[in-house]
Design a protein around this motif. Structure first.
Motif, PDB file in Angstrom:
ATOM      1  N   GLU A   1     -24.589  44.387   4.206  1.00  0.00           N
ATOM      2  CA  GLU A   1     -24.561  45.642   3.456  1.00  0.00           C
ATOM      3  C   GLU A   1     -24.415  46.841   4.393  1.00  0.00           C
ATOM      4  N   ILE A   2     -25.154  46.818   5.497  1.00  0.00           N
ATOM      5  CA  ILE A   2     -25.086  47.919   6.466  1.00  0.00           C
ATOM      6  C   ILE A   2     -23.696  47.990   7.091  1.00  0.00           C
ATOM      7  N   GLU A   3     -23.132  46.828   7.446  1.00  0.00           N
ATOM      8  CA  GLU A   3     -21.791  46.800   8.029  1.00  0.00           C
ATOM      9  C   GLU A   3     -20.754  47.328   7.043  1.00  0.00           C
ATOM     10  N   MET A   4     -20.924  46.990   5.750  1.00  0.00           N
ATOM     11  CA  MET A   4     -20.010  47.488   4.729  1.00  0.00           C
ATOM     12  C   MET A   4     -20.118  49.006   4.615  1.00  0.00           C
ATOM     13  N   LYS A   5     -21.341  49.516   4.628  1.00  0.00           N
ATOM     14  CA  LYS A   5     -21.543  50.969   4.548  1.00  0.00           C
ATOM     15  C   LYS A   5     -20.957  51.663   5.768  1.00  0.00           C
ATOM     16  N   GLU A   6     -21.074  51.029   6.930  1.00  0.00           N
ATOM     17  CA  GLU A   6     -20.489  51.613   8.144  1.00  0.00           C
ATOM     18  C   GLU A   6     -18.973  51.702   8.018  1.00  0.00           C
ATOM     19  N   ARG A   7     -18.343  50.641   7.489  1.00  0.00           N
ATOM     20  CA  ARG A   7     -16.885  50.657   7.293  1.00  0.00           C
ATOM     21  C   ARG A   7     -16.486  51.732   6.287  1.00  0.00           C
ATOM     22  N   GLN A   8     -17.289  51.882   5.236  1.00  0.00           N
ATOM     23  CA  GLN A   8     -17.010  52.910   4.240  1.00  0.00           C
ATOM     24  C   GLN A   8     -17.032  54.297   4.871  1.00  0.00           C
ATOM     25  N   ILE A   9     -18.061  54.557   5.656  1.00  0.00           N
ATOM     26  CA  ILE A   9     -18.207  55.870   6.290  1.00  0.00           C
ATOM     27  C   ILE A   9     -17.062  56.127   7.265  1.00  0.00           C
TER      28      ILE A   9
ATOM     29  N   LEU B   1     -16.569  44.664  -1.530  1.00  0.00           N
ATOM     30  CA  LEU B   1     -15.158  44.980  -1.331  1.00  0.00           C
ATOM     31  C   LEU B   1     -14.888  46.483  -1.313  1.00  0.00           C
ATOM     32  N   ASP B   2     -15.950  47.275  -1.369  1.00  0.00           N
ATOM     33  CA  ASP B   2     -15.771  48.716  -1.303  1.00  0.00           C
ATOM     34  C   ASP B   2     -15.459  49.098   0.141  1.00  0.00           C
ATOM     35  N   SER B   3     -14.189  49.358   0.420  1.00  0.00           N
ATOM     36  CA  SER B   3     -13.736  49.617   1.785  1.00  0.00           C
ATOM     37  C   SER B   3     -13.929  51.063   2.217  1.00  0.00           C
ATOM     38  N   GLY B   4     -14.351  51.927   1.285  1.00  0.00           N
ATOM     39  CA  GLY B   4     -14.471  53.345   1.601  1.00  0.00           C
ATOM     40  C   GLY B   4     -13.217  54.120   1.258  1.00  0.00           C
ATOM     41  N   TYR B   5     -12.137  53.411   0.943  1.00  0.00           N
ATOM     42  CA  TYR B   5     -10.901  54.065   0.525  1.00  0.00           C
ATOM     43  C   TYR B   5     -11.029  54.494  -0.938  1.00  0.00           C
ATOM     44  N   PRO B   6     -10.272  55.500  -1.356  1.00  0.00           N
ATOM     45  CA  PRO B   6     -10.399  55.967  -2.732  1.00  0.00           C
ATOM     46  C   PRO B   6      -9.893  54.940  -3.733  1.00  0.00           C
ATOM     47  N   ILE B   7     -10.499  54.930  -4.919  1.00  0.00           N
ATOM     48  CA  ILE B   7      -9.987  54.109  -6.010  1.00  0.00           C
ATOM     49  C   ILE B   7      -8.779  54.823  -6.597  1.00  0.00           C
ATOM     50  N   GLY B   8      -7.652  54.119  -6.631  1.00  0.00           N
ATOM     51  CA  GLY B   8      -6.426  54.715  -7.131  1.00  0.00           C
ATOM     52  C   GLY B   8      -5.951  54.048  -8.402  1.00  0.00           C
ATOM     53  N   GLY B   9      -4.805  54.524  -8.890  1.00  0.00           N
ATOM     54  CA  GLY B   9      -4.217  53.961 -10.088  1.00  0.00           C
ATOM     55  C   GLY B   9      -2.750  53.633  -9.859  1.00  0.00           C
ATOM     56  N   ILE B  10      -2.313  52.504 -10.416  1.00  0.00           N
ATOM     57  CA  ILE B  10      -0.914  52.103 -10.325  1.00  0.00           C
ATOM     58  C   ILE B  10      -0.248  52.367 -11.680  1.00  0.00           C
ATOM     59  N   ILE B  11       0.878  53.078 -11.641  1.00  0.00           N
ATOM     60  CA  ILE B  11       1.637  53.373 -12.853  1.00  0.00           C
ATOM     61  C   ILE B  11       3.051  52.813 -12.687  1.00  0.00           C
ATOM     62  N   LYS B  12       3.553  52.199 -13.717  1.00  0.00           N
ATOM     63  CA  LYS B  12       4.943  51.764 -13.672  1.00  0.00           C
ATOM     64  C   LYS B  12       5.847  52.983 -13.857  1.00  0.00           C
TER      65      LYS B  12
END
Length: 274
Positions: A100-108, A166-177
């Motif tokens: 969990e700590i490693e994941m939070k570090e990657r997010q930051i 799987l929360d990489s710290g990158y923003p959640i986006g949307g895909i549109i056709k």
């Protein structure tokens, strides 16, 4: 009290060695968790130096989130086998917390990188860029859901990311056709996504098509995003580019760093070919 064979400590001395206050030791004695090795006729408490190890085990288990009640249950039924089992359980807990700590570090780290990059961008400029292939984790298909269901999907997706780390710290986006944009349906997303720079085995991923993208930034809320799409489509026509299959949207600045919706910034990446 045989001082020749055993070294006894006063409550104050024992508390100092264990780096706690005396009230903690009084409470442990009161609930039967750790009682003094000896009490004299005046009621003074004395602890054995050998009890320090047991105190440190209690302290370790507390730090790992184990309740005093559960620790107490163990102390009432001690055995080498039970202690070994307890240590294995706590080792698993430490591994989980480390992950969990490693994941939070990657997010930051990701958020720092993205925010520093954003500070160098001219949000009024439209650029044609070649993007490498990106690995995305997708939500379930959301093309034909109601607005109420859309909120449910977002909550579900965030929960998936947290549970699967799987929360990489990158923003959640949307895909549109692209076909939806041409119809003027600027919020008709097909999927939500989050980029995975370090994909974890055992999960299904979508490989974002590498290639040329026309990139622009919308300043403001979703209600006016059509104006930015009009600019992008006009630029696409001017450069004689062919519209690709997908468009990717993600926030650069949102409620985390801006107070007003008018100041939000959305990155729009339109897949194109020359």
């Amino acid at each position: 009290m045989n001082e020749k064979n055993v070294k006894f400590l006063t409550t104050g001395e024992f508390a100092k060695l264990c780096k706690v206050n005396k009230q903690t030791l009084f409470y442990y004695d009161q609930i039967g968790l750790l009682s003094p090795a000896y009490k004299n006729e005046k009621g003074y408490r004395f602890y054995s130096i050998n009890q320090m190890e047991f105190f440190h085990v209690i302290d370790l288990l507390k730090e790992l989130g184990m309740s005093l009640h559960d620790i107490q249950q163990y102390t009432h039924n001690k055995s080498p086998q039970k202690f070994l089992s307890l240590m294995y359980q706590q080792k698993e807990e430490i591994v989980r917390k480390r992950q969990e700590i490693e994941m939070k570090e990657r997010q930051i780290e990701a958020k720092i990188t993205l925010m520093e990059e954003a500070s160098q961008i001219d949000f009024h400029q439209i650029t044609l860029e070649h993007l490498p292939e990106a690995t995305l984790y997708l939500s379930r298909n959301i093309e034909n859901i109601t607005d109420e269901k859309f909120i449910e999907v977002i909550s579900e997706f965030i929960e998936e990311l947290n549970e699967s780390q799987l929360d990489s710290g990158y923003p959640i986006g949307g895909i549109i056709k692209s076909e939806q944009i041409l119809k003027g349906k600027f919020s008709k997303y097909s999927y939500l996504y989050i980029e995975q720079p370090n994909p974890v085995d055992g999960h299904p991923y979508f490989k974002a098509v590498k290639g040329d993208f026309l990139i622009g930034y919308h300043i403001g809320d979703d209600k006016t995003i059509h104006t930015t799409y009009q600019r992008l489509l006009s630029e696409l026509e001017r450069l004689q580019l062919t519209l690709g299959e997908y468009i990717f949207e993600e926030y650069v600045y949102d409620t985390v760093v801006k107070n007003q919706k008018e100041d939000y910034v959305t990155k729009i990446m339109i897949q194109v070919s020359k």
